[in-house]
Scaffold this motif. Sequence first.
Motif, PDB file in Angstrom:
ATOM      1  N   SER A   1      -9.810 -35.238  98.144  1.00  0.00           N
ATOM      2  CA  SER A   1     -11.064 -35.367  97.403  1.00  0.00           C
ATOM      3  C   SER A   1     -11.008 -36.622  96.541  1.00  0.00           C
ATOM      4  O   SER A   1      -9.973 -36.941  95.946  1.00  0.00           O
ATOM      5  N   LEU A   2     -12.130 -37.336  96.500  1.00  0.00           N
ATOM      6  CA  LEU A   2     -12.228 -38.566  95.726  1.00  0.00           C
ATOM      7  C   LEU A   2     -13.458 -38.498  94.831  1.00  0.00           C
ATOM      8  O   LEU A   2     -14.520 -38.029  95.254  1.00  0.00           O
ATOM      9  N   THR A   3     -13.309 -38.977  93.608  1.00  0.00           N
ATOM     10  CA  THR A   3     -14.402 -38.987  92.643  1.00  0.00           C
ATOM     11  C   THR A   3     -14.914 -40.406  92.464  1.00  0.00           C
ATOM     12  O   THR A   3     -14.131 -41.361  92.437  1.00  0.00           O
ATOM     13  N   GLU A   4     -16.220 -40.526  92.336  1.00  0.00           N
ATOM     14  CA  GLU A   4     -16.837 -41.840  92.128  1.00  0.00           C
ATOM     15  C   GLU A   4     -16.242 -42.501  90.887  1.00  0.00           C
ATOM     16  O   GLU A   4     -16.192 -41.908  89.812  1.00  0.00           O
ATOM     17  N   TYR A   5     -15.779 -43.736  91.049  1.00  0.00           N
ATOM     18  CA  TYR A   5     -15.081 -44.437  89.970  1.00  0.00           C
ATOM     19  C   TYR A   5     -15.851 -45.670  89.506  1.00  0.00           C
ATOM     20  O   TYR A   5     -15.862 -45.993  88.324  1.00  0.00           O
ATOM     21  N   GLY A   6     -16.481 -46.364  90.446  1.00  0.00           N
ATOM     22  CA  GLY A   6     -17.248 -47.561  90.101  1.00  0.00           C
ATOM     23  C   GLY A   6     -18.282 -47.840  91.175  1.00  0.00           C
ATOM     24  O   GLY A   6     -17.947 -47.926  92.355  1.00  0.00           O
ATOM     25  N   ARG A   7     -19.545 -47.955  90.765  1.00  0.00           N
ATOM     26  CA  ARG A   7     -20.596 -48.183  91.755  1.00  0.00           C
ATOM     27  C   ARG A   7     -20.506 -49.601  92.322  1.00  0.00           C
ATOM     28  O   ARG A   7     -19.887 -50.495  91.736  1.00  0.00           O
ATOM     29  N   GLU A   8     -21.154 -49.785  93.458  1.00  0.00           N
ATOM     30  CA  GLU A   8     -21.163 -51.087  94.125  1.00  0.00           C
ATOM     31  C   GLU A   8     -21.813 -52.138  93.227  1.00  0.00           C
ATOM     32  O   GLU A   8     -22.837 -51.888  92.590  1.00  0.00           O
ATOM     33  N   LEU A   9     -21.212 -53.318  93.175  1.00  0.00           N
ATOM     34  CA  LEU A   9     -21.798 -54.430  92.433  1.00  0.00           C
ATOM     35  C   LEU A   9     -22.767 -55.196  93.322  1.00  0.00           C
ATOM     36  O   LEU A   9     -22.622 -55.231  94.545  1.00  0.00           O
ATOM     37  N   LEU A  10     -23.756 -55.831  92.692  1.00  0.00           N
ATOM     38  CA  LEU A  10     -24.736 -56.605  93.444  1.00  0.00           C
ATOM     39  C   LEU A  10     -24.044 -57.710  94.236  1.00  0.00           C
ATOM     40  O   LEU A  10     -24.355 -57.945  95.404  1.00  0.00           O
TER      41      LEU A  10
ATOM     42  N   ALA B   1     -24.161 -46.714 103.368  1.00  0.00           N
ATOM     43  CA  ALA B   1     -24.497 -47.241 102.042  1.00  0.00           C
ATOM     44  C   ALA B   1     -23.952 -46.372 100.918  1.00  0.00           C
ATOM     45  O   ALA B   1     -23.645 -46.872  99.828  1.00  0.00           O
ATOM     46  N   ASN B   2     -23.803 -45.081 101.177  1.00  0.00           N
ATOM     47  CA  ASN B   2     -23.377 -44.168 100.116  1.00  0.00           C
ATOM     48  C   ASN B   2     -21.874 -44.160  99.879  1.00  0.00           C
ATOM     49  O   ASN B   2     -21.400 -43.545  98.918  1.00  0.00           O
ATOM     50  N   ILE B   3     -21.140 -44.821 100.737  1.00  0.00           N
ATOM     51  CA  ILE B   3     -19.688 -44.847 100.538  1.00  0.00           C
ATOM     52  C   ILE B   3     -19.243 -46.121  99.830  1.00  0.00           C
ATOM     53  O   ILE B   3     -18.085 -46.247  99.413  1.00  0.00           O
ATOM     54  N   LEU B   4     -20.176 -47.063  99.661  1.00  0.00           N
ATOM     55  CA  LEU B   4     -19.837 -48.328  99.011  1.00  0.00           C
ATOM     56  C   LEU B   4     -19.467 -48.100  97.549  1.00  0.00           C
ATOM     57  O   LEU B   4     -20.008 -47.219  96.880  1.00  0.00           O
ATOM     58  N   GLY B   5     -18.547 -48.917  97.058  1.00  0.00           N
ATOM     59  CA  GLY B   5     -18.080 -48.782  95.686  1.00  0.00           C
ATOM     60  C   GLY B   5     -16.623 -48.346  95.655  1.00  0.00           C
ATOM     61  O   GLY B   5     -15.920 -48.385  96.670  1.00  0.00           O
ATOM     62  N   THR B   6     -16.180 -47.935  94.481  1.00  0.00           N
ATOM     63  CA  THR B   6     -14.778 -47.555  94.291  1.00  0.00           C
ATOM     64  C   THR B   6     -14.666 -46.071  93.968  1.00  0.00           C
ATOM     65  O   THR B   6     -15.445 -45.534  93.180  1.00  0.00           O
ATOM     66  N   TRP B   7     -13.679 -45.437  94.588  1.00  0.00           N
ATOM     67  CA  TRP B   7     -13.451 -44.002  94.449  1.00  0.00           C
ATOM     68  C   TRP B   7     -12.002 -43.759  94.058  1.00  0.00           C
ATOM     69  O   TRP B   7     -11.103 -44.480  94.481  1.00  0.00           O
ATOM     70  N   ARG B   8     -11.800 -42.721  93.266  1.00  0.00           N
ATOM     71  CA  ARG B   8     -10.447 -42.384  92.816  1.00  0.00           C
ATOM     72  C   ARG B   8     -10.038 -41.020  93.366  1.00  0.00           C
ATOM     73  O   ARG B   8     -10.821 -40.063  93.318  1.00  0.00           O
ATOM     74  N   ILE B   9      -8.826 -40.952  93.887  1.00  0.00           N
ATOM     75  CA  ILE B   9      -8.330 -39.669  94.395  1.00  0.00           C
ATOM     76  C   ILE B   9      -8.246 -38.667  93.247  1.00  0.00           C
ATOM     77  O   ILE B   9      -7.640 -38.934  92.210  1.00  0.00           O
ATOM     78  N   SER B  10      -8.885 -37.531  93.432  1.00  0.00           N
ATOM     79  CA  SER B  10      -8.872 -36.494  92.397  1.00  0.00           C
ATOM     80  C   SER B  10      -8.072 -35.269  92.809  1.00  0.00           C
ATOM     81  O   SER B  10      -7.797 -34.394  91.991  1.00  0.00           O
ATOM     82  N   GLY B  11      -7.697 -35.201  94.089  1.00  0.00           N
ATOM     83  CA  GLY B  11      -6.883 -34.073  94.523  1.00  0.00           C
ATOM     84  C   GLY B  11      -6.587 -34.111  96.007  1.00  0.00           C
ATOM     85  O   GLY B  11      -7.298 -34.751  96.782  1.00  0.00           O
ATOM     86  N   VAL B  12      -5.519 -33.433  96.383  1.00  0.00           N
ATOM     87  CA  VAL B  12      -5.114 -33.318  97.786  1.00  0.00           C
ATOM     88  C   VAL B  12      -4.918 -31.840  98.097  1.00  0.00           C
ATOM     89  O   VAL B  12      -4.243 -31.122  97.354  1.00  0.00           O
ATOM     90  N   SER B  13      -5.528 -31.388  99.187  1.00  0.00           N
ATOM     91  CA  SER B  13      -5.431 -29.982  99.588  1.00  0.00           C
ATOM     92  C   SER B  13      -4.709 -29.893 100.928  1.00  0.00           C
ATOM     93  O   SER B  13      -5.091 -30.558 101.892  1.00  0.00           O
ATOM     94  N   ILE B  14      -3.653 -29.075 100.971  1.00  0.00           N
ATOM     95  CA  ILE B  14      -2.846 -28.932 102.180  1.00  0.00           C
ATOM     96  C   ILE B  14      -2.697 -27.454 102.519  1.00  0.00           C
ATOM     97  O   ILE B  14      -2.374 -26.632 101.652  1.00  0.00           O
TER      98      ILE B  14
END
Length: 295
Positions: free
Chosen positions: A153-162, A47-60
Amino acid sequence: MTFFRLFALFIFITLLQQHGIIYRTGSKRPLRPSREIRDERIKPKPANILGTWRISGVSITRSGVVQPDGQPVRQYEGGDKHNMLISFFPDSTFTRVGTAGEYTAGKWDFDTTARTIFLTANRKTEEIGVFFSYADNGLRLINFEFSQDQSVSLTEYGRELLRFQDDPYFGKNNWWRVKPLQSENDAKIRARLLNYLAHTASILNSAQLREQNYISMEFSQGIVKLYNVGVGVVKKDKIPATWISSFYSVDEAHKAYDMLEDYLFTGKHKKYQSGNWVRDDHHILVDIHNGMKRK
């Protein structure tokens, strides 16, 4: 001093608009949730992964390169080099959308015990480690551990819609992005255009539902131009290359453009003056979509 502050704000908003981000006035900042709710929202569960996430960084981790203390050297790249959204929906589907026209749709599954997510797309399945946390600004973070050497790493971008089917990035609202393998007739070109219009309208609608303080077309650049209040089209020589590339050919993309432009000039349009330009432009786009669908 006030003048310079206003001027700086104007420049900032102008830069945002050039990147497809429009600042929305009059929106409310949501109240900070309680500690219990915050802790619950970063537990490793589907349930906590639902919604939209934006890539904020890549670590290599650079293989064979170590620091003086013996620790491996990790190279970090900011999200501006990896402009992409990934959205997860309750029907076990996900989509990936990039600013350069990238689009992927697939299936996902979550293993709560192993704290991993399985992403299946293009006949390939990846198992990825998942770790939740919070950023300094209060937004949730996800770390996707692809391996010991690479994480995203991904940052929360938009919560899940009903009603998740109304999400702008839900699969059925994005098939306009999928380039056809063969030339399309006028009916199919119009259908592709209508799906794009519905997608754009859903961006405005979801911004209202989520009470966002901005409208972003960064990942959906196309021919629609939004005004306060009103809807138009960009100049023909300003059509984004990513939008053109979603059609079979440049000619077919221009044909879709002409269809919309013709309807805007010849169709009958209802006026909206609610005082909320986001709501009004959403209604206008829905009317345009429905009017062109009946034509």
